[in-house]
Write an enzyme that holds these catalytic residues in place. Structure first.
Site, PDB file in Angstrom:
ATOM      1  N   GLU A  12      49.787  10.293  14.056  1.00  0.00           N
ATOM      2  CA  GLU A  12      48.606  10.936  13.842  1.00  0.00           C
ATOM      3  C   GLU A  12      47.161  11.040  15.466  1.00  0.00           C
ATOM      4  O   GLU A  12      47.551   9.572  15.391  1.00  0.00           O
ATOM      5  CB  GLU A  12      47.705  10.239  12.504  1.00  0.00           C
ATOM      6  CG  GLU A  12      49.010  10.027  11.486  1.00  0.00           C
ATOM      7  CD  GLU A  12      47.700   9.167  10.071  1.00  0.00           C
ATOM      8  OE1 GLU A  12      46.776   9.478  10.133  1.00  0.00           O
ATOM      9  OE2 GLU A  12      48.469   8.657   9.398  1.00  0.00           O
ATOM     10  N   CYS A  23      23.423 -27.265  30.950  1.00  0.00           N
ATOM     11  CA  CYS A  23      23.322 -25.931  31.016  1.00  0.00           C
ATOM     12  C   CYS A  23      22.732 -24.531  30.806  1.00  0.00           C
ATOM     13  O   CYS A  23      23.088 -24.231  30.014  1.00  0.00           O
ATOM     14  CB  CYS A  23      24.863 -25.173  32.059  1.00  0.00           C
ATOM     15  SG  CYS A  23      25.082 -23.705  32.785  1.00  0.00           S
ATOM     16  N   GLU A  51       1.155  -1.354   0.152  1.00  0.00           N
ATOM     17  CA  GLU A  51       0.081  -0.254  -0.407  1.00  0.00           C
ATOM     18  C   GLU A  51       1.190   1.140   0.663  1.00  0.00           C
ATOM     19  O   GLU A  51       0.596   2.166  -0.625  1.00  0.00           O
ATOM     20  CB  GLU A  51      -1.360  -0.407   1.363  1.00  0.00           C
ATOM     21  CG  GLU A  51      -2.398  -0.911   0.994  1.00  0.00           C
ATOM     22  CD  GLU A  51      -3.199  -1.235   2.431  1.00  0.00           C
ATOM     23  OE1 GLU A  51      -3.705  -1.484   2.428  1.00  0.00           O
ATOM     24  OE2 GLU A  51      -1.789  -0.832   3.757  1.00  0.00           O
ATOM     25  N   TYR A  52       2.109   1.118   0.854  1.00  0.00           N
ATOM     26  CA  TYR A  52       2.590   2.186   0.562  1.00  0.00           C
ATOM     27  C   TYR A  52       3.776   2.612  -0.566  1.00  0.00           C
ATOM     28  O   TYR A  52       3.129   3.627  -1.040  1.00  0.00           O
ATOM     29  CB  TYR A  52       3.941   2.035   1.975  1.00  0.00           C
ATOM     30  CG  TYR A  52       4.651   2.973   2.403  1.00  0.00           C
ATOM     31  CD1 TYR A  52       4.339   4.259   3.219  1.00  0.00           C
ATOM     32  CD2 TYR A  52       6.175   3.760   1.492  1.00  0.00           C
ATOM     33  CE1 TYR A  52       5.134   4.825   3.932  1.00  0.00           C
ATOM     34  CE2 TYR A  52       6.774   4.485   1.733  1.00  0.00           C
ATOM     35  CZ  TYR A  52       6.330   5.452   2.861  1.00  0.00           C
ATOM     36  OH  TYR A  52       7.159   6.557   3.398  1.00  0.00           O
ATOM     37  N   TYR A  69      42.039  10.817   6.544  1.00  0.00           N
ATOM     38  CA  TYR A  69      44.415  10.331   6.864  1.00  0.00           C
ATOM     39  C   TYR A  69      44.369   9.181   6.446  1.00  0.00           C
ATOM     40  O   TYR A  69      44.903   9.039   6.116  1.00  0.00           O
ATOM     41  CB  TYR A  69      43.772  10.138   8.395  1.00  0.00           C
ATOM     42  CG  TYR A  69      42.778   8.785   9.171  1.00  0.00           C
ATOM     43  CD1 TYR A  69      41.964   7.076   8.296  1.00  0.00           C
ATOM     44  CD2 TYR A  69      41.936   9.128  10.570  1.00  0.00           C
ATOM     45  CE1 TYR A  69      41.850   6.922   9.303  1.00  0.00           C
ATOM     46  CE2 TYR A  69      40.811   8.914  10.751  1.00  0.00           C
ATOM     47  CZ  TYR A  69      40.139   7.415  10.148  1.00  0.00           C
ATOM     48  OH  TYR A  69      39.792   6.057  10.367  1.00  0.00           O
ATOM     49  N   ARG A 121      31.519   1.676   8.352  1.00  0.00           N
ATOM     50  CA  ARG A 121      32.920   1.029   8.047  1.00  0.00           C
ATOM     51  C   ARG A 121      32.085  -0.456   8.685  1.00  0.00           C
ATOM     52  O   ARG A 121      32.662  -1.063   7.450  1.00  0.00           O
ATOM     53  CB  ARG A 121      33.814   0.979   9.390  1.00  0.00           C
ATOM     54  CG  ARG A 121      35.240  -0.015   9.212  1.00  0.00           C
ATOM     55  CD  ARG A 121      36.446   0.001  10.064  1.00  0.00           C
ATOM     56  NE  ARG A 121      36.040  -0.406  11.575  1.00  0.00           N
ATOM     57  CZ  ARG A 121      36.710  -1.791  12.082  1.00  0.00           C
ATOM     58  NH1 ARG A 121      37.056  -1.748  11.063  1.00  0.00           N
ATOM     59  NH2 ARG A 121      36.320  -2.410  13.052  1.00  0.00           N
ATOM     60  N   CYS A 175      23.437 -24.679  36.584  1.00  0.00           N
ATOM     61  CA  CYS A 175      23.030 -25.289  36.249  1.00  0.00           C
ATOM     62  C   CYS A 175      22.754 -26.554  38.009  1.00  0.00           C
ATOM     63  O   CYS A 175      22.940 -27.786  38.055  1.00  0.00           O
ATOM     64  CB  CYS A 175      22.998 -26.190  35.642  1.00  0.00           C
ATOM     65  SG  CYS A 175      24.868 -27.158  35.110  1.00  0.00           S
ATOM     66  N   CYS A 186      32.594 -25.599  34.474  1.00  0.00           N
ATOM     67  CA  CYS A 186      30.755 -26.214  34.425  1.00  0.00           C
ATOM     68  C   CYS A 186      30.738 -26.881  33.677  1.00  0.00           C
ATOM     69  O   CYS A 186      31.218 -27.116  32.415  1.00  0.00           O
ATOM     70  CB  CYS A 186      29.642 -25.423  34.035  1.00  0.00           C
ATOM     71  SG  CYS A 186      27.930 -26.220  34.274  1.00  0.00           S
ATOM     72  N   LYS A 194      44.503   9.951  17.479  1.00  0.00           N
ATOM     73  CA  LYS A 194      43.720   9.035  16.762  1.00  0.00           C
ATOM     74  C   LYS A 194      42.104   9.364  17.764  1.00  0.00           C
ATOM     75  O   LYS A 194      41.768   9.649  18.553  1.00  0.00           O
ATOM     76  CB  LYS A 194      43.606   7.591  17.736  1.00  0.00           C
ATOM     77  CG  LYS A 194      43.011   6.321  17.606  1.00  0.00           C
ATOM     78  CD  LYS A 194      43.348   5.005  17.817  1.00  0.00           C
ATOM     79  CE  LYS A 194      42.267   3.527  17.211  1.00  0.00           C
ATOM     80  NZ  LYS A 194      41.158   4.588  17.750  1.00  0.00           N
ATOM     81  N   CYS A 253      28.249 -25.574  39.753  1.00  0.00           N
ATOM     82  CA  CYS A 253      28.015 -24.122  39.243  1.00  0.00           C
ATOM     83  C   CYS A 253      26.697 -23.817  39.344  1.00  0.00           C
ATOM     84  O   CYS A 253      25.771 -24.507  39.707  1.00  0.00           O
ATOM     85  CB  CYS A 253      27.510 -24.653  37.020  1.00  0.00           C
ATOM     86  SG  CYS A 253      26.537 -24.125  36.808  1.00  0.00           S
ATOM     87  N   ASP A 307      38.590   9.862  18.137  1.00  0.00           N
ATOM     88  CA  ASP A 307      37.729   9.387  18.183  1.00  0.00           C
ATOM     89  C   ASP A 307      36.333   9.526  18.062  1.00  0.00           C
ATOM     90  O   ASP A 307      35.555  10.960  18.565  1.00  0.00           O
ATOM     91  CB  ASP A 307      37.510   9.428  19.953  1.00  0.00           C
ATOM     92  CG  ASP A 307      36.977   8.927  21.348  1.00  0.00           C
ATOM     93  OD1 ASP A 307      36.409   7.456  19.971  1.00  0.00           O
ATOM     94  OD2 ASP A 307      36.847   8.811  22.020  1.00  0.00           O
ATOM     95  N   LYS A 329      47.615   3.384  22.897  1.00  0.00           N
ATOM     96  CA  LYS A 329      46.233   4.289  23.403  1.00  0.00           C
ATOM     97  C   LYS A 329      47.183   5.459  24.649  1.00  0.00           C
ATOM     98  O   LYS A 329      47.893   4.975  24.867  1.00  0.00           O
ATOM     99  CB  LYS A 329      44.642   3.290  24.064  1.00  0.00           C
ATOM    100  CG  LYS A 329      44.624   2.424  22.578  1.00  0.00           C
ATOM    101  CD  LYS A 329      43.474   3.009  21.698  1.00  0.00           C
ATOM    102  CE  LYS A 329      42.595   2.684  21.475  1.00  0.00           C
ATOM    103  NZ  LYS A 329      41.675   1.615  22.353  1.00  0.00           N
TER     104      LYS A 329
HETATM  105  S1  IVH Z   1      44.192   4.619  10.031  1.00  0.00           S
HETATM  106  C1  IVH Z   1      44.259   0.751   8.239  1.00  0.00           C
HETATM  107  N1  IVH Z   1      44.469   7.289  11.465  1.00  0.00           N
HETATM  108  O1  IVH Z   1      40.956   4.424  15.043  1.00  0.00           O
HETATM  109  C2  IVH Z   1      44.186   1.726   8.716  1.00  0.00           C
HETATM  110  N2  IVH Z   1      41.909   5.200  12.294  1.00  0.00           N
HETATM  111  O2  IVH Z   1      41.142   1.277  15.433  1.00  0.00           O
HETATM  112  C3  IVH Z   1      42.337   1.803   9.214  1.00  0.00           C
HETATM  113  N3  IVH Z   1      41.465   6.054  13.650  1.00  0.00           N
HETATM  114  O3  IVH Z   1      38.137   2.622  12.346  1.00  0.00           O
HETATM  115  C4  IVH Z   1      42.771   3.186  10.327  1.00  0.00           C
HETATM  116  N4  IVH Z   1      41.843   8.310  14.042  1.00  0.00           N
HETATM  117  O4  IVH Z   1      38.103   4.958  12.554  1.00  0.00           O
HETATM  118  C5  IVH Z   1      43.392   5.852  10.987  1.00  0.00           C
HETATM  119  N5  IVH Z   1      44.712   9.114  12.031  1.00  0.00           N
HETATM  120  C6  IVH Z   1      44.050   7.701  12.032  1.00  0.00           C
HETATM  121  C7  IVH Z   1      42.578   7.292  12.750  1.00  0.00           C
HETATM  122  C8  IVH Z   1      42.308   6.449  12.832  1.00  0.00           C
HETATM  123  C9  IVH Z   1      41.152   7.650  14.426  1.00  0.00           C
HETATM  124  C10 IVH Z   1      40.007   5.358  14.270  1.00  0.00           C
HETATM  125  C11 IVH Z   1      39.534   4.649  13.139  1.00  0.00           C
HETATM  126  C12 IVH Z   1      39.905   3.041  12.854  1.00  0.00           C
HETATM  127  C13 IVH Z   1      40.169   3.179  14.199  1.00  0.00           C
HETATM  128  C14 IVH Z   1      41.147   1.959  14.404  1.00  0.00           C
END
Ligand code: IVH
Length: 689
Positions: free
Chosen positions: A121, A438, A42-43, A232, A144, A417, A432, A123, A414, A125, A320
């Site tokens: 670079e 279980c 219908e939609y 990047y 992704r 169970c 277990c 990272k 356990c 977030d 990290k």
């Molecule tokens: S390179 C094959 N560069 O981190 C290389 N990733 O843990 C692919 N991210 O999925 C990633 N800053 O979402 C790259 N300067 C940077 C980044 C970066 C953030 C994130 C990205 C990736 C995740 C990997």
């Protein structure tokens, strides 16, 4: 209804207005109230009529026309885009010592003692995206997703002003630019202020806000939120005119993409350390969140030599920032039973904010860990979380131990169970012995079966599986595929009652339809996913992939396991005796075979087609390396062979296709000669590759 071609302009105008109102109402019922009152057909009929009238009278197209709405056309969520080149993730490390190990590993792989330059670079977030350009025009964008397939977010990416839609003439004809979508801290605070004022729930952090904004079905909502990007890396390109990561950044800038101003080229470990410390220092003053630093081998030629592991490049790593910590109190310790029967102690703690996330549980790993750290109920502890890792307890603040703190006695039965829970001498975990009788194990197996790297059935979250298991709707993974037929209308001639999932609280016809669609889509499944989904102890996604590559079909693998035939299995590089034992044991268990047989009546397992080079001289062949290689390191040679579709084995047998012989080759070369197996020199191997 009147033939569209016979409508007067006045009638057309009135009808377009009516259609816009009608479909907007239906959209609200469908998307927001989960209570659709129009069928899909219908939609669609309304949509087609609207389009037909608009085609006839384009001057009458309304600003609120259903044909302009993105959300309305993508009914069951986003459509999917398969990445031409997978979007990988990065391995991560938490200390400078590990960074040093990583660099040493790179040098060893390349067999060089010289310093290698790395791009450092921040990272970001946020969420990664891939933007595809054809003939300098932006044509599509994707998230992704699972790395292989992502969601089509073309319309939403277009709303981000920083993303160029047209590229200059010198850009390659085919170009996929990848990077991160994020929300700047100031935009995040402004959005949350607005939300709070409107009585809506604020977002927990900028990353969640960015994700929530980017994954909007209605791109007008995305357009209202301020999103930003940094580029990047790249996916598919028709011609690569850069030789290094730093040159790539120059290209990106010249094509109009924002790149991070804090990317720096480092020439040695010392400079890498400096870049990390500098970013730690300026982290809080940056206008966006970062959660670490990424180091990438700068030279593309070296990147290509290094290649990839299963899901991560060998040429990059994420360093990290240290875990965030907080003090809290342990209110209780309880034991969870996992899919393989492992008993894991979990601490319930006084809820506490650790680096922006409220934590109320922490894992205690196993009973030895509790003893080693002397953790008791009532203790004040230091808790930490790093990234997505489950929060952990670092240690106890003994000065704060109350007089009535209670030692935790680890159960030897356990808790779910009641079966004996046994700890093998050489193992840290207690398990277990209840197997699938279980409920905890049975339930966890189903949860694992539908998880992201396995069958990836989105509509079946942990809570739903738990409820379904409790209510007897799902006993085992095979039951998932009979849900739809069991749901149906009640049969008047039998006592069987339909499940009527749509009548459950919080469900509606739409969610049930979506669930059945998701299940149907998985009736054909790739071999690695299937093997992983079985939940065999020690067989993670990477091992499942190895097995798929080596066996090609599920039946060959199963036959060998049932016959306890492990010679092929242990010849696979990366699979040892202990793993092999677990696999064989799994297939000796009648219950497992029974479930597999049931599953096979519902699903089709695809044979594994190695999409690494299929037409190379080595595809499908088993090769063995022996002796010292001169030009390639052993690791590099192995990686090259695997990339060419070969299986690499550690020992020569009559199943070996080629032996690649370096200098000082020992007994393997002799065996190869005796068996008449072709022997290649390193030079011949390189030429053929
Ligand atoms: S390179 C094959 N560069 O981190 C290389 N990733 O843990 C692919 N991210 O999925 C990633 N800053 O979402 C790259 N300067 C940077 C980044 C970066 C953030 C994130 C990205 C990736 C995740 C990997």
């Amino acid at each position: 209804m009147k033939d569209v071609n016979k409508l007067t302009i006045e009638e057309a105008k009135t009808e377009l207005k009516h259609l816009a109102e009608e479909m907007a109402k239906s959209d609200i019922a469908y998307y927001q109230n989960d209570a659709p009152y129009l069928s899909d057909a219908e939609y669609d009929a309304l949509k087609h009529r609207n389009a037909a009238i608009e085609a006839l009278y384009p001057e009458l197209i309304r600003t609120d026309s259903p044909s302009l709405k993105v959300g309305a056309t993508v009914k069951s969520g986003f459509s999917k885009i398969t990445h031409r080149f997978p979007m990988l993730s990065l391995g991560d490390v938490f200390s400078l010592a590990e960074v040093e190990d990583f660099i040493l590993g790179v040098k060893r792989f390349l067999n060089t003692a010289e310093d290698i330059s790395f791009m450092s670079e921040p990272k970001i977030d946020g969420l990664s995206f891939s933007a595809r350009y054809e003939n300098k025009k932006f044509v599509s964008g994707a998230t992704r997703g699972d790395g292989t397939t992502g969601e089509d977010i073309t319309a939403n990416l277009k709303t981000i002003k920083q993303l160029p839609l047209i590229l200059p003439d010198d850009a390659p004809n085919i170009l996929e630019v990848r990077g991160e979508v994020y929300m700047a801290k100031s935009d995040f605070f402004a959005l949350n202020e607005k939300y709070t004022a409107q009585g809506k729930k604020p977002f927990a952090n900028p990353r969640n806000a960015a994700a929530g904004s980017l994954r909007q079905l209605d791109s007008r909502i995305t357009a209202e939120r301020k999103l930003s990007i940094f580029a990047y890396t790249w996916g598919e390109v028709s011609s690569r005119c850069w030789q290094s990561q730093s040159e790539f950044f120059d290209c990106l800038r010249s094509w109009g993409f924002p790149t991070n101003p804090n990317n720096t080229l480092c020439h040695n470990l010392h400079e890498i350390e400096q870049s990390f410390e500098r970013l730690m220092e300026i982290r809080s003053s940056l206008p966006y969140d970062i959660d670490g630093v990424v180091y990438k081998v700068n030279s593309i030629a070296l990147q290509e030599r290094l290649g990839f592991l299963t899901r991560t490049p060998r040429w990059a790593i994420a360093h990290k920032f240290p875990a965030e910590q907080a003090y809290t109190k342990i209110n209780n310790i309880r034991v969870q039973v996992g899919r393989t029967g492992a008993l894991t102690p979990v601490a319930d703690v006084e809820p506490i904010n650790v680096g922006g996330v409220i934590v109320s549980h922490a894992t205690l790993h196993n009973e030895d860990e509790i003893k080693r750290k002397d953790i008791r109920i009532g203790d004040t502890v230091i808790i930490q979380r790093a990234g997505d890792v489950i929060p952990q307890i670092v240690g106890v603040i003994l000065e704060k131990r109350p007089a009535d703190s209670k030692e935790f006695i680890f159960p030897d039965i356990c808790p779910v169970c009641g079966a004996h829970a046994i700890k093998e001498e050489d193992e840290a975990v207690r398990r277990c012995t209840g197997g699938l009788s279980c409920p905890a194990q049975a339930k966890e197996r189903i949860i694992h079966f539908v998880s992201k790297d396995a069958f990836d059935i989105v509509g079946l979250g942990d809570k739903i599986v738990e409820d379904f298991y409790q209510e007897g709707i799902l006993h085992n993974p095979a039951d998932i595929f009979t849900l739809e037929e069991r749901n149906g209308g009640d049969d008047l001639f039998s006592s069987a009652q339909g499940l009527h999932l749509e009548r459950r609280e919080g469900w509606g016809k739409k969610s049930v339809d979506n669930l059945f669609k998701a299940i149907k889509a998985r009736r054909q499944i790739s071999l690695p996913r299937f093997i992983y989904a079985l939940g065999i102890r020690q067989v993670g996604a990477a091992t499942a992939l190895l097995l798929a590559q080596n066996y090609g079909s599920f039946f060959t693998f199963m036959q060998d396991m049932i016959n306890k035939e492990t010679s092929k299995l242990i010849s696979i590089d990366g699979i040892g005796e202990a793993m092999a034992t677990d696999m064989v044991e799994f297939f000796q268990e009648p219950h497992n075979i029974n479930i597999i047989n049931q599953l096979l009546t519902h699903i089709k397992i695809e044979d594994f087609v190695d999409n690494r080079r299929q037409n190379s001289a080595f595809s499908g062949k088993t090769v063995v390396f022996t002796g010292t290689l001169e030009h390639l390191t052993r690791a590099e040679a192995k990686a090259k062979a695997l990339d060419a579709g070969a299986k690499v084995s550690g020992s020569v047998s009559n199943k070996t296709d080629f032996v690649i012989m370096g200098t000082d080759a020992g007994s393997k070369a002799k065996v190869a000669k005796e068996l008449g197996i072709p022997i290649l020199s390193e030079e011949e191997f390189i030429k053929m590759i």
